[in-house]
Write a protein that holds these residues in place. Structure first.
Motif, mmCIF file in Angstrom:
data_model
loop_
_atom_site.group_PDB
_atom_site.id
_atom_site.type_symbol
_atom_site.label_atom_id
_atom_site.label_comp_id
_atom_site.label_asym_id
_atom_site.label_seq_id
_atom_site.Cartn_x
_atom_site.Cartn_y
_atom_site.Cartn_z
ATOM 1 N N SER A 133 0.829 -1.207 0.000
ATOM 2 C CA SER A 133 0.000 0.000 0.000
ATOM 3 C C SER A 133 0.863 1.257 0.000
ATOM 4 O O SER A 133 0.477 2.271 -0.546
ATOM 5 C CB SER A 133 -0.918 0.002 1.209
ATOM 6 N N GLU A 134 2.020 1.193 0.629
ATOM 7 C CA GLU A 134 2.923 2.341 0.585
ATOM 8 C C GLU A 134 4.319 1.837 0.932
ATOM 9 O O GLU A 134 4.484 0.922 1.726
ATOM 10 C CB GLU A 134 2.512 3.400 1.601
ATOM 11 N N SER A 136 8.414 3.675 0.904
ATOM 12 C CA SER A 136 9.409 4.584 0.360
ATOM 13 C C SER A 136 10.691 4.423 1.158
ATOM 14 O O SER A 136 10.738 4.780 2.325
ATOM 15 C CB SER A 136 8.923 6.030 0.448
ATOM 16 N N ASN A 166 8.484 13.828 2.628
ATOM 17 C CA ASN A 166 8.246 12.406 2.368
ATOM 18 C C ASN A 166 7.953 11.684 3.676
ATOM 19 O O ASN A 166 8.782 10.959 4.197
ATOM 20 C CB ASN A 166 9.503 11.819 1.694
ATOM 21 N N LEU A 168 6.274 9.162 4.437
ATOM 22 C CA LEU A 168 6.265 7.700 4.414
ATOM 23 C C LEU A 168 7.668 7.128 4.295
ATOM 24 O O LEU A 168 7.837 5.922 4.245
ATOM 25 C CB LEU A 168 5.433 7.205 3.233
ATOM 26 N N ASN A 417 2.325 13.488 -2.540
ATOM 27 C CA ASN A 417 1.231 12.539 -2.716
ATOM 28 C C ASN A 417 1.751 11.179 -3.104
ATOM 29 O O ASN A 417 1.026 10.191 -3.075
ATOM 30 C CB ASN A 417 0.275 13.027 -3.809
ATOM 31 N N ASN A 418 2.994 11.131 -3.503
ATOM 32 C CA ASN A 418 3.586 9.897 -4.005
ATOM 33 C C ASN A 418 3.845 8.942 -2.848
ATOM 34 O O ASN A 418 4.590 9.244 -1.930
ATOM 35 C CB ASN A 418 4.899 10.238 -4.710
ATOM 36 N N LYS A 419 3.210 7.770 -2.892
ATOM 37 C CA LYS A 419 3.382 6.835 -1.789
ATOM 38 C C LYS A 419 4.608 5.945 -1.975
ATOM 39 O O LYS A 419 4.944 5.173 -1.101
ATOM 40 C CB LYS A 419 2.142 5.946 -1.670
ATOM 41 N N TYR A 420 5.236 6.050 -3.136
ATOM 42 C CA TYR A 420 6.354 5.149 -3.410
ATOM 43 C C TYR A 420 7.560 5.951 -3.882
ATOM 44 O O TYR A 420 8.232 5.578 -4.827
ATOM 45 C CB TYR A 420 5.984 4.141 -4.504
ATOM 46 N N ASN A 430 1.656 2.806 -10.554
ATOM 47 C CA ASN A 430 1.510 3.968 -9.697
ATOM 48 C C ASN A 430 0.970 5.158 -10.469
ATOM 49 O O ASN A 430 0.353 6.050 -9.907
ATOM 50 C CB ASN A 430 2.867 4.316 -9.074
#
Lengths: 682, 101
Positions: A133-134, A136, A166, A168, A417-420, A430
């Motif tokens: 789900s996420e 990074s 970031n 995450l 907004n980028n989860k990866y 993505n």
């Protein structure tokens, strides 16, 4: 025996010692070197391994290291975080090689493994089919020490004090592990056969083990490894241990610049448009950066394409320069180099010539609900307040040198907004790049995805903004429209399959092998000549040339040496001989010569030119060298059995020496009966 | 070479050559001297040149012990502190191990 066995019989007669009558027969058996089937019966080589390598900067080393003869460990598949107890404390057969599913590849598990690393030989992560789900692995605050905010300039905005970009990020990419970490395809058969823990009791030998080789040469930090590179003159084994990261920036302009005139140009004011090309992941050379960088530079390429026609019909007052920076993930290698070149008069323009800079950051979500029938811009641009710092972007390096008006276009107000971000999972999924099922590659190439339409909208807005910023004619603005077909073809090429017919048409025929899949966006080590730039960089160079340049009638020889012709000049343009398309109606267009004002400029951190390997101002990232990287699986016996075998062997050796000694001392007794007739005759 | 077959004065001159040669920073010559002439100097029945040979062997032995002490000390210190010394150690090293500090 299946293998070729050439057996050589050696007769060795020892003459002038008491072993008078004894001949030695030494039986040597050479097997064919190439087949070496004994090794093949023991080891199973694992293909498609992706290692984690060591990177160094001015102060630290990050990444993974194995010992020089590989690290062997009994395979243990981790079921859950609590299962870590078995390899770390309870298991009776250390060292262990932990096999992780991708959902277990988290910071807490890796840190626990790192603490008890005496019992761990290494970690392998199974390549998943679906993204979590996420995830990074980057830090929470990318490039925090080389941006414009520092303790002296905006300290409340520096080090992510105001906005964590970031959130995450778990920082795994920047940790140091002294065991190897590999990413492999799933292969648990050997484990299930031999290593399963049944009812809490330990599995019996022989056990399935894996050996990982990824010995890195460089150590400590960049200054040490660059010094050891230089000391090779005096040592007997000259070995380079590390190389600086870097590549080439791609830049092009609406009106060409004479490349022999460097430095400040009087009365020249240029609007710059910038995007980044590269990204990274935890493992070496597998990064994609779909949302992180591809969305940005594809939009800029489409905007450059949209501006081609209108700038020839109604040229704007200021020139527009498009710049694509490489190495931005590693402390802004490309942009810091361009700023340095501008400051030292080594680039075609100066920092004083820069009118303003528009940077395209992560723009995937600018158009959330795209409607295919809409014609106008489907999103609104909002400017956050002055208390909001700039996100990590190349603009920060320009601002570090000089106050230049600039804008960063992004789809996030505060956190990404980028989860990866900067991970292996930042791929086509993505970006919601979806194609209808049962389409061939060629059909997918032409299909207009929603993502492509969305990015086309953004590209149109960017192109119009650039045109107006450069003082273009207001009436022409509505004619500027980005081409969605170009955008969708670029997205397909960069994210799904690089080896497609459209890309092949844009590059020279001899570079066809450059398009390898899957496409990879890691900046890699710097090379000295533009011909050896990374395939991605050259691809963007050819794309920009084809999208902003003009096709000419020159022949191939004229394309190599255009200076012979009166109207052409290698100083102003670059001339590229490209494959050309084969249109569907069958008429061969064939190769042609493209004239474009597109060039490559070196993206190597100024720290390496200046020799300041411990610099705090510039990027000092280097990548270690290594000899080979491989993994193999085999069955391993218990230590007791190994020691027993060795002991038996040594005992046989000594007993045979003893027997030989006794025979030699009693030789006359044992062998006398045959001699007597001969001595009697004497 | 078999020392049995040499006349005594040649044995003495050979021992002297090795003893003098060792002063040119060649402790292995002293080691050879000690090992080779040990039987001659201490275990054979006396002859005229034996006294000289004995002094040469003794002095070679002393020199050898001194060299061994100095080299052992230096090697221990260097191997222990090479990683900490950084730049100086790298310039002193003939071959630097890869991958470890």
């Amino acid at each position: 025996m299946k293998d070729n066995c050439i057996c050589v019989l050696m007769v060795c007669c020892v003459c002038n010692t008491p072993l008078h009558g004894l001949d030695f027969f030494v039986f040597l058996c050479f097997s064919d070197v190439n087949s070496n089937s004994v090794a093949q019966k023991i080891y199973v080589e694992v293909n498609n391994t992706v290692p984690c390598v060591r990177l160094l900067n001015a102060t630290h080393q990050i990444g993974c290291q194995s010992s020089i003869s590989g690290d062997t460990g009994v395979i243990h598949v981790l079921e859950s975080e609590a299962d870590l107890e078995w390899p770390l404390t309870k298991g009776p057969n250390p060292p262990y090689m932990i096999l992780l599913e991708s959902h277990l590849f988290t910071r807490s598990i890796m840190m626990k493994i790192k603490k008890e690393s005496s019992r761990i030989a290494g970690v392998t992560v199974v390549v998943p089919n679906t993204s979590p789900s996420e995830f990074s692995p980057h830090t929470t605050c990318p490039n925090e020490n080389t941006g414009v905010y520092s303790d002296t300039y905006g300290p409340h905005l520096a080090h992510c004090n105001t906005t964590v970009w970031n959130p995450l990020g778990n920082g795994l990419s920047y940790e140091e592990f002294d065991f190897p970490v590999f990413s492999l395809k799933e292969d648990k058969q050997c484990y299930y056969d031999h290593n399963r823990v049944v009812n809490g009791s330990a599995p019996q030998y022989p056990l399935c083990a894996m050996q990982l080789f990824s010995h890195m040469f460089a150590v400590t930090d960049t200054a040490t490894c660059m010094r050891r590179n230089d000391v090779i003159n005096f040592s007997i084994n000259p070995e380079m241990v590390c190389d600086p990261l870097g590549d080439f920036n791609v830049w092009g302009s609406i009106r060409p610049y004479n490349r022999s005139q460097l430095g400040h140009r009087d009365n020249e004011s240029v609007v710059m448009a910038a995007a980044r090309l590269d990204s990274r992941a935890f493992f070496w050379d597998v990064s994609t950066g779909a949302e992180g960088s591809i969305s940005g530079f594809v939009t800029l390429l489409a905007a450059a394409h949209a501006l081609r026609d209108v700038t020839q019909v109604a040229p704007p007052t200021h020139n527009i320069l498009f710049a694509f920076f490489q190495g931005e993930a590693f402390d802004y290698i490309g942009s810091s180099r361009m700023v340095y070149d501008m400051q030292n008069g080594k680039f075609v323009i100066d920092l004083d010539n820069v009118h303003s800079l528009l940077e395209i950051g992560q723009v995937k979500r600018l158009v959330d609900n795209f409607q295919s029938s809409a014609t106008g811009a489907n999103f609104s641009l909002v400017e956050p307040g002055v208390s909001q710092p700039l996100p990590p972007s190349s603009l920060q390096r320009f601002l570090r040198a000089q106050n230049i008006p600039g804008i960063v276009l992004a789809d996030h107000r505060a956190a990404f907004n980028n989860k990866y971000y900067e991970s292996y999972y930042d791929n086509a999924d993505n970006l919601n790049l979806r194609y209808p099922p049962n389409m061939t590659a060629e059909e997918q190439l032409e299909f207009l995805t929603d993502t492509a339409m969305a990015l086309t909208e953004v590209a149109t807005v960017v192109a119009r903004a650039l045109y107006k910023q450069a003082g273009g004619d207001g009436t022409q603005v509505d004619n500027i429209k980005a081409d969605s077909k170009t955008v969708t073809q670029m997205l397909f090429g960069f994210l799904v399959q690089a080896n497609n017919s459209w890309f092949q048409a844009l590059i020279p025929p001899e570079l066809k092998d450059m398009l390898s899949d899957p496409p990879d966006f890691y900046v890699g080590v710097a090379s000295s000549s533009p011909a050896k730039a990374k395939p991605l960089t050259r691809l963007v160079q050819f794309l920009l040339a084809n999208l902003t340049g003009t096709a000419t009638n020159l022949t191939q020889d004229q394309c190599q040496k255009p200076d012979d012709l009166p109207d052409e000049s290698v100083q102003m343009y670059s001339y590229l001989w490209v494959q050309g398309t084969v249109p569907h109606n069958g008429t061969e267009k064939g190769p042609f010569c493209v004239r474009a004002s597109v060039r490559l400029s070196q993206a190597l951190s100024p720290a390496f030119d200046l020799g300041e390997y411990a610099s705090r101002n510039y990027s000092t990232w280097t990548e270690s060298r290594w000899k080979f990287i491989k993994a193999r699986i085999f069955l391993v016996a218990s230590r007791d059995l190994e020691m027993l075998t060795l002991g038996v062997g040594v005992a046989v050796l000594f007993s045979s020496l003893l027997v030989t000694y006794f025979i030699s001392t009693k030789a006359d007794v044992l062998f006398s009966s045959a001699r007597e007739p001969a001595s009697a005759a004497y | 070479m078999n020392l049995e077959r040499l006349p005594n004065n040649e044995k003495l001159s050979l021992c002297r050559k090795y003893y003098l040669g060792g002063f040119a920073f060649l402790p292995f010559l002293w080691l050879v001297n000690v090992v080779w002439f040990f039987k001659e100097a201490f275990l054979k029945p006396a002859y005229t040149e034996q006294l000289q040979i004995k002094t040469y062997v003794k002095r070679s032995g002393l020199g050898l012990l001194l060299w061994v002490a100095v080299l052992t000390t230096w090697i221990t210190i260097f191997q222990h502190f090479r990683a900490e010394w950084g730049v100086v150690a790298d310039y002193l090293s003939f071959t630097i191990p890869l991958g470890i500090p």
